[in-house]
Design an enzyme around this catalytic site. Structure first.
Site, PDB file in Angstrom:
ATOM      1  N   ARG A  72       0.797  -1.133   0.124  1.00 48.51           N
ATOM      2  CA  ARG A  72      -0.029   0.076  -0.113  1.00 48.51           C
ATOM      3  C   ARG A  72       0.782   1.169   0.076  1.00 48.51           C
ATOM      4  O   ARG A  72       0.708   2.376  -0.569  1.00 48.51           O
ATOM      5  CB  ARG A  72      -0.694   0.172   1.225  1.00 48.51           C
ATOM      6  N   PHE A 111     -10.953  -5.378  -6.247  1.00 48.26           N
ATOM      7  CA  PHE A 111     -11.152  -6.141  -5.303  1.00 48.26           C
ATOM      8  C   PHE A 111     -10.379  -5.246  -4.187  1.00 48.26           C
ATOM      9  O   PHE A 111      -9.678  -5.539  -3.552  1.00 48.26           O
ATOM     10  CB  PHE A 111     -10.207  -7.480  -5.545  1.00 48.26           C
ATOM     11  N   ASP A 162     -15.414  -3.435  -5.268  1.00 48.79           N
ATOM     12  CA  ASP A 162     -15.538  -4.686  -4.443  1.00 48.79           C
ATOM     13  C   ASP A 162     -17.036  -5.223  -4.460  1.00 48.79           C
ATOM     14  O   ASP A 162     -17.815  -4.532  -4.755  1.00 48.79           O
ATOM     15  CB  ASP A 162     -15.047  -4.514  -3.144  1.00 48.79           C
ATOM     16  N   ALA A 165     -15.552  -7.202 -10.107  1.00 51.43           N
ATOM     17  CA  ALA A 165     -14.546  -6.508 -10.948  1.00 51.43           C
ATOM     18  C   ALA A 165     -14.354  -7.102 -12.140  1.00 51.43           C
ATOM     19  O   ALA A 165     -13.609  -6.303 -13.123  1.00 51.43           O
ATOM     20  CB  ALA A 165     -13.225  -6.879 -10.047  1.00 51.43           C
ATOM     21  N   ASP A 201      -5.902  -7.164  -6.773  1.00 54.63           N
ATOM     22  CA  ASP A 201      -5.710  -7.950  -5.828  1.00 54.63           C
ATOM     23  C   ASP A 201      -6.854  -8.804  -5.301  1.00 54.63           C
ATOM     24  O   ASP A 201      -7.741  -8.684  -4.286  1.00 54.63           O
ATOM     25  CB  ASP A 201      -5.466  -6.987  -4.521  1.00 54.63           C
ATOM     26  N   CYS A 252      -2.715 -13.845  -3.840  1.00 54.32           N
ATOM     27  CA  CYS A 252      -2.497 -14.496  -2.607  1.00 54.32           C
ATOM     28  C   CYS A 252      -2.747 -15.813  -2.366  1.00 54.32           C
ATOM     29  O   CYS A 252      -2.964 -16.377  -1.405  1.00 54.32           O
ATOM     30  CB  CYS A 252      -3.507 -13.794  -1.445  1.00 54.32           C
TER      31      CYS A 252
HETATM   32  N1  SAH Z   1      -6.890  -5.251  -1.606  1.00 53.55           N
HETATM   33  C1  SAH Z   1      -7.591  -5.576  -0.325  1.00 53.55           C
HETATM   34  C2  SAH Z   1      -7.734  -7.037  -0.273  1.00 53.55           C
HETATM   35  C3  SAH Z   1      -8.628  -7.775  -1.123  1.00 53.55           C
HETATM   36  S1  SAH Z   1      -9.193  -9.191  -0.539  1.00 53.55           S
HETATM   37  C4  SAH Z   1      -6.872  -4.945   0.635  1.00 53.55           C
HETATM   38  O1  SAH Z   1      -5.677  -4.411   0.471  1.00 53.55           O
HETATM   39  O2  SAH Z   1      -7.448  -4.786   1.932  1.00 53.55           O
HETATM   40  C5  SAH Z   1     -10.191  -9.791  -1.769  1.00 53.55           C
HETATM   41  C6  SAH Z   1     -11.471  -9.082  -2.124  1.00 53.55           C
HETATM   42  O3  SAH Z   1     -12.063  -9.406  -3.327  1.00 53.55           O
HETATM   43  C7  SAH Z   1     -12.708  -9.249  -1.009  1.00 53.55           C
HETATM   44  O4  SAH Z   1     -12.966  -7.956  -0.324  1.00 53.55           O
HETATM   45  C8  SAH Z   1     -14.012  -9.708  -1.955  1.00 53.55           C
HETATM   46  O5  SAH Z   1     -15.052  -9.260  -1.401  1.00 53.55           O
HETATM   47  C9  SAH Z   1     -13.645  -9.198  -3.132  1.00 53.55           C
HETATM   48  N2  SAH Z   1     -14.179 -10.252  -4.347  1.00 53.55           N
HETATM   49  C10 SAH Z   1     -14.449 -11.092  -4.652  1.00 53.55           C
HETATM   50  N3  SAH Z   1     -14.619 -11.682  -5.671  1.00 53.55           N
HETATM   51  C11 SAH Z   1     -15.000 -10.478  -6.410  1.00 53.55           C
HETATM   52  C12 SAH Z   1     -15.408 -10.177  -7.528  1.00 53.55           C
HETATM   53  N4  SAH Z   1     -15.714 -10.984  -8.526  1.00 53.55           N
HETATM   54  N5  SAH Z   1     -15.373  -8.834  -7.994  1.00 53.55           N
HETATM   55  C13 SAH Z   1     -15.193  -7.751  -6.860  1.00 53.55           C
HETATM   56  N6  SAH Z   1     -14.566  -8.015  -5.798  1.00 53.55           N
HETATM   57  C14 SAH Z   1     -14.600  -9.425  -5.417  1.00 53.55           C
END
Ligand code: SAH
Length: 396
Positions: free
Chosen positions: A211, A227, A249, A279, A299, A339
């Site tokens: 970040r 995400f 998200d 996304a 992410d 991840c």
């Molecule tokens: N970048 C974030 C962590 C991401 S975790 C940080 O730094 O805090 C992954 C995220 O993807 C979750 O919040 C989940 O709700 C979201 N997610 C899962 N599938 C998704 C999709 N198809 N489109 C958008 N978001 C999604």
């Protein structure tokens, strides 16, 4: 000689365990009868040589977790306490004092297999919440000693435990009091963390330094954070001087927290975008043009929760990266994370290369990063390097 029960390796996996691999799966083991989850056992190889001692979960495919490579070392509440204290001793030195939220115990990486803990503290010190995530039935069996060890090392004002085998993984408050939310500080950023309802332990602390990197790059840029969860990268970009940040998200509540996190950081959210949407759909639309954004952060959640799901997951990562690169003009950036422990760094770089070819883009890798130092890794165990964060500069 130890009086513990013995597990015997069918295949020669002993060398790997001796070098640091903490896991043995059931198909490689012969189990004696009468084992209960959480029992302390000794592992021997097929030639009857001692390999390691650890804990067993007979019901799980992940059956043995190594704690020690010495048969005489006791594996008990005292060892859990010593290992948690050893992890606590160096955290702040490695991470820096300007954070109030840390992974204080990172399971296998801290030689405390299956037991993880994040501490989320408010800046005024009123709240100091330990969130324990324990794996499997070993985690249930050893919950008591783990809680005691965390309390001794970190003096939390409240303790929450999450384990998929108890109450379907719901957060249980086992000590003190726990507010719905705690405002944490991470360097120059502040975030609301929802302790009970949040994903995983509440916040993705592992991306802290990434970040900061995104924050440094963002001055004057139009940023798309896909995400986004509660807007970790978005807040970093906004504080770094981004012209506009769009957070996407699929979870509506996470997007609402992202908006509130802008306010918490003194940034007016009305100048930025917040979308509860898929996304893939957003990116497919953005990729029909080139140049709407100067920096895209990808992410996604782990698309490969198991080795079996890996081929499909690699395709999904490749598609996302190809769409993102298609949308980016020369001189822009892609920050692409995975991840999943099943996706090796080399596999991620390979699929990004294919995505760049599909998109017809020439890129350079401006860095490959991982989780921060409070998420230590073991030698001899590549799966432990679960978080990969690749920064790419689009040349043409
Ligand atoms: N970048 C974030 C962590 C991401 S975790 C940080 O730094 O805090 C992954 C995220 O993807 C979750 O919040 C989940 O709700 C979201 N997610 C899962 N599938 C998704 C999709 N198809 N489109 C958008 N978001 C999604």
């Amino acid at each position: 000689m130890s009086a513990r029960k013995r597990l015997t390796l069918r295949r020669d996996e002993g060398a790997g365990v001796r070098l640091g691999r903490p896991w043995v799966f059931r198909d490689a083991l012969e189990l004696p009868p009468g084992l209960a989850s959480g029992d302390v056992v000794d592992l021997y190889d097929a030639r009857a040589s001692y390999v390691a001692s650890g804990m067993v979960e007979p019901e799980s495919p992940l059956t043995f977790r190594a704690w020690c490579l010495e048969a005489h070392e006791p594996i008990d509440a005292g060892l859990v306490r010593a290992r948690v204290a050893a992890a606590a001793a160096w955290r702040s030195a490695a991470v820096g004092a300007d954070v109030t939220a840390l992974r204080v115990c990172h399971g296998e990486g801290d030689h405390v297999p299956g037991l993880q803990c994040d501490v989320y503290a408010s800046e005024d010190g009123r709240h100091r919440i330990a969130v324990l995530r324990t794996d499997g039935r070993i985690g249930v069996a050893w919950e008591g000693p783990f809680i005691e060890a965390i309390v001794a090392a970190h003096a939390p004002t409240g303790v929450v435990v999450k384990n998929p085998h108890v109450d379907d993984g719901a957060a249980r408050v086992v000590r003190g009091t726990v507010p719905g939310e705690v405002a944490i500080r991470e360097r120059e950023r502040r975030f609301w963390v929802n302790i009970r309802e949040g994903q995983k332990t509440g916040f993705f602390l592992d991306q802290r330094d990434n970040r900061s990197l995104v924050g440094r790059l963002s001055r004057g840029l139009r940023v798309l954070n896909l995400f986004s969860y509660t807007g970790g990268f978005s807040v970093a970009a906004a504080l770094g001087g981004a012209q506009r940040v769009v957070s996407v998200d699929i979870a509506g509540p996470a997007i609402e927290v992202a908006r509130r996190n802008f306010t918490l950081n003194g940034v007016d959210p009305s100048g930025h975008g917040f979308e509860a949407a898929d996304a893939f759909d957003v990116l497919a639309e953005v990729a029909t043009r080139r140049g709407d954004y100067d920096l895209i952060v990808l992410d996604p959640p782990s698309f490969a929760p198991s080795a079996k799901s890996l081929p499909r997951a690699l395709k999904a990562y490749e598609k996302l990266n190809a769409m993102a690169l298609s949308a980016l003009a020369p001189g822009s950036w892609l920050a692409s994370a995975s991840c999943s422990s099943h996706v090796r760094e080399s596999a991620l770089l390979d699929l990004i290369a294919r995505a760049a070819a599909t998109a017809g883009r020439r890129v350079v890798v401006a860095g490959v990063h991982g989780a921060g130092p409070d998420h230590p890794n073991r030698l001899g165990w590549p799966e432990g390097h679960y978080l990969k964060f690749v920064l790419l500069r689009v040349l043409s």
